[in-house]
Design an enzyme around this catalytic site. Structure first.
Site, PDB file in Angstrom:
ATOM      1  N   GLY A  85      -4.291 -16.417   5.131  1.00  0.00           N
ATOM      2  CA  GLY A  85      -3.804 -17.785   5.021  1.00  0.00           C
ATOM      3  C   GLY A  85      -4.933 -18.773   4.745  1.00  0.00           C
ATOM      4  CB  CYS A  99      -6.149  -1.833   5.506  1.00  0.00           C
ATOM      5  SG  CYS A  99      -4.959  -2.306   6.782  1.00  0.00           S
ATOM      6  N   GLY A 101      -7.305 -14.753  -0.792  1.00  0.00           N
ATOM      7  CA  GLY A 101      -7.685 -15.147   0.555  1.00  0.00           C
ATOM      8  C   GLY A 101      -7.302 -16.595   0.752  1.00  0.00           C
ATOM      9  N   GLY A 108       0.821  -1.212   0.000  1.00  0.00           N
ATOM     10  CA  GLY A 108       0.000   0.000   0.000  1.00  0.00           C
ATOM     11  C   GLY A 108       0.853   1.259   0.000  1.00  0.00           C
TER      12      GLY A 108
END
Lengths: 271, 313
Positions: B226, B139, B252, B53
């Site tokens: 994860g 985020c 994802g 970012g």
């Protein structure tokens, strides 16, 4: 004094477990056959080890000794990853390592003398530095400390560096009875040291740095942080320095103590 | 029937008007700006490289422990630490242009306020080497902005509308899973002019150190990523693919080539590997090989044929 030494070109290597034994209460040593890594690693650097495919992340480990094609890692059993590592058996286990990661301890100028100060497991990577200095013909003195004699893990290093090691323990069971700062102060009072290398629990490193500041001697610390990638991408292992935020995994783990904002180090250390 | 040669599989895809060599990219924040992985991966072989970012000025990120591993995943609380857009242009983008000029770059853009997204894009717009923008409205680790933009369909649309006139390059909105109805947010950003949607960002989670009676992360909560979140991500990609017509980047928990196939079947045109890169820096290379082998096995000549090809049970 040169700055810490940066190294490039990390690689991934599949390594084989040569041996894996408990050497002190909750402290183990694993020896890995890693021919390429063994020849590239310098004291102070670390390897990023994938202990088990079922773990999401690798774990960073410092190296205490190189024996031809083998690297030796001393580790404390502190969590799930290191618990799994104790279960790795000789010869039938292969693991992936990324390395060599991070920077290494710079050697002092020719003719100068170094003081090595290791607390607990922090003595392990200093063992590799001691060996490097011995091979280079650099004079040095090595002080190790632990809570009790069984936790002074580098007692055997004297064989490869052919000199006595000075000890301190919290309970007086080995060497000086008390904190390591006292023998450090005594050594520095001689005025013969131009550099101090310290490694161990962060609270101990801070105390040693405070002593060294009184003697105006260059002091290198070695920091430990939780990290995901180990190669500078994830920003998990951030540390505040006077040059701005840096990454323990690539800008460290070795830092000149005067470059660090030590208040921040205390806040973000591993507990 | 003769099996196809995996090397003969056409991995090219088109995404929001750009032709890319494969559907693979990386999740923002897991791959630095590419340079960090250059010892391991040929950056030009990625379909696209998604950067960390980038904000208008440097952000310090969060204090305290920033990650912790949990079952089948990890929590992070990095807090979008970055050196700001000027540093990004002069260091990261400049490095990419000289060392990997063929790489297609998606710059992830973040801001505490809506205007900050605009400031980043205005500065980047004249620089070569930016292929697309990904708007980080998702985020979970920052107090102002971040996820708060992406949980309200009106605010999410406002971010896209604010920056839409500033660029002709594709704009991707990155969505958070921490909402009740992600399809509604997706429709809203599409209507506001987004050319693509990436989903999902991390799932809000928490870890506690029982022995110390304390949360592990200083902000108490962090973003779960994860393999643990893959089923959530697949469900949401599938749902959003039926709600909008713009192409999707699915992410994802994707780790393997089969995971990439699953996301494409669910409706993603591109798939990002994130946390997988930490465990295996070669993860994207391996996933591409596995994707080609899968296609050869199933007699699929063009990888793009997988997009949305999910069948009914």
């Amino acid at each position: 004094m040169c700055q810490t030494s940066q190294h490039e070109h990390k690689h991934v290597e599949n390594v084989e477990v040569v041996s894996n034994v408990e050497i002190a209460p909750r402290v183990w040593m694993v020896v890995l056959r890693a021919p390429k890594m063994a020849h590239l690693l310098r004291a102070g650097q670390f390897v990023h080890l994938l202990i088990d495919e079922y773990l999401t992340l690798r774990r960073p480990f410092s190296v205490c000794q190189i024996r031809q094609d083998e690297i030796c890692i001393m580790y404390a059993v502190v969590g799930k990853g290191t618990e799994l590592l104790t279960q790795k058996k000789t010869h039938d286990e292969s693991m992936s390592v990324i390395g060599p990661c991070g920077n290494s301890w710079p050697h002092p100028a020719v003719g100068s003398k170094a003081l090595l100060v290791g607390g607990g497991l922090g003595a392990a990577p200093l063992g590799m530095l001691a060996h490097e200095l011995f091979e280079a013909g650099t004079d040095f003195h090595f002080i190790q400390a632990g809570r009790t004699d069984s936790l002074v893990i580098g007692r055997g290093f004297h064989e490869s560096i052919r000199r006595d090691i000075e000890f301190a323990t919290d309970d007086g069971s080995l060497g000086f009875h008390g904190l390591i700062t006292e023998p450090v102060k005594n050594s520095l009072q001689s005025g013969e040291y131009s550099v101090v290398y310290v490694c161990g629990p962060e609270i101990m490193q801070r105390a040693v740095v405070a002593v060294c500041a009184n003697f105006q001697v260059a002091t290198y610390v070695s920091l430990e942080r939780l990290m995901a990638c180990g190669i500078g991408a994830c920003l998990s292992c951030n540390v505040a320095t006077k040059q701005g935020p840096q990454k323990v995994c690539v800008d460290g783990p070795i830092f000149l103590s005067e470059d660090l904002e030590f208040d921040d180090v205390a806040r973000s250390s591993i507990h | 029937m003769t099996l196809l040669d995996p090397q003969s599989i056409n991995t090219r895809i088109s995404f929001a008007g750009l032709e890319l060599c494969s559907p693979l990219t990386v999740a923002s924040g897991t791959f630095g700006s590419g340079r960090e992985y250059a010892d391991f991966v040929d950056l030009a072989q990625l379909g696209a490289l998604t950067t960390k970012g980038v904000s208008p000025v440097a952000w310090a990120g969060n204090e305290g422990a920033r990650i912790t591993e949990v079952s089948s995943g990890m929590l992070n609380s990095i807090g979008l630490q970055n050196s700001g857009v000027d540093h990004f242009i002069h260091h990261d983008l400049a490095w990419l242009q000289s060392h990997a000029p063929e790489a297609k770059v998606i710059v992830n853009v973040c801001g505490h306020e809506i205007d900050e997204f605009a400031r980043v894009i205005e500065k980047l717009e004249d620089h070569h080497g930016v292929g697309m923008y990904e708007l980080n409205i998702s985020c979970p680790n920052v107090d102002n902005g971040g996820m708060s933009f992406g949980t309200d369909p009106k605010v999410a649309a406002q971010v896209v509308e604010r920056v839409r006139p500033l660029t002709k390059k594709p704009l991707i909105a990155k969505l958070t899973p921490n909402v009740t109805d992600i399809a509604e947010i997706a429709r809203s950003v599409e209507a506001a002019g987004a050319d693509g949607i990436s989903l999902i960002n991390t799932v809000l989670g928490m870890a506690i150190d029982a022995h110390r009676f304390k949360p592990i992360l200083k902000r108490k909560v962090g973003g779960l990523s994860g393999p643990a979140i893959k089923p959530i991500a697949l469900r949401m990609v599938h749902e959003v693919s039926r709600a909008v017509s713009v192409p999707l980047i699915g992410l994802g928990g994707a780790t393997t080539g089969i995971d990439v196939v699953e996301f494409m079947l669910a409706g993603a045109t591109m798939v990002a590997l994130g946390t997988a890169n930490f465990k295996d820096p070669f993860a994207t290379d391996k996933a591409l090989i596995e994707l080609k082998e899968f296609c050869a096995l199933h007699d699929i000549e063009n990888v793009s044929d997988l997009v949305g090809a999910l069948k009914e049970i």
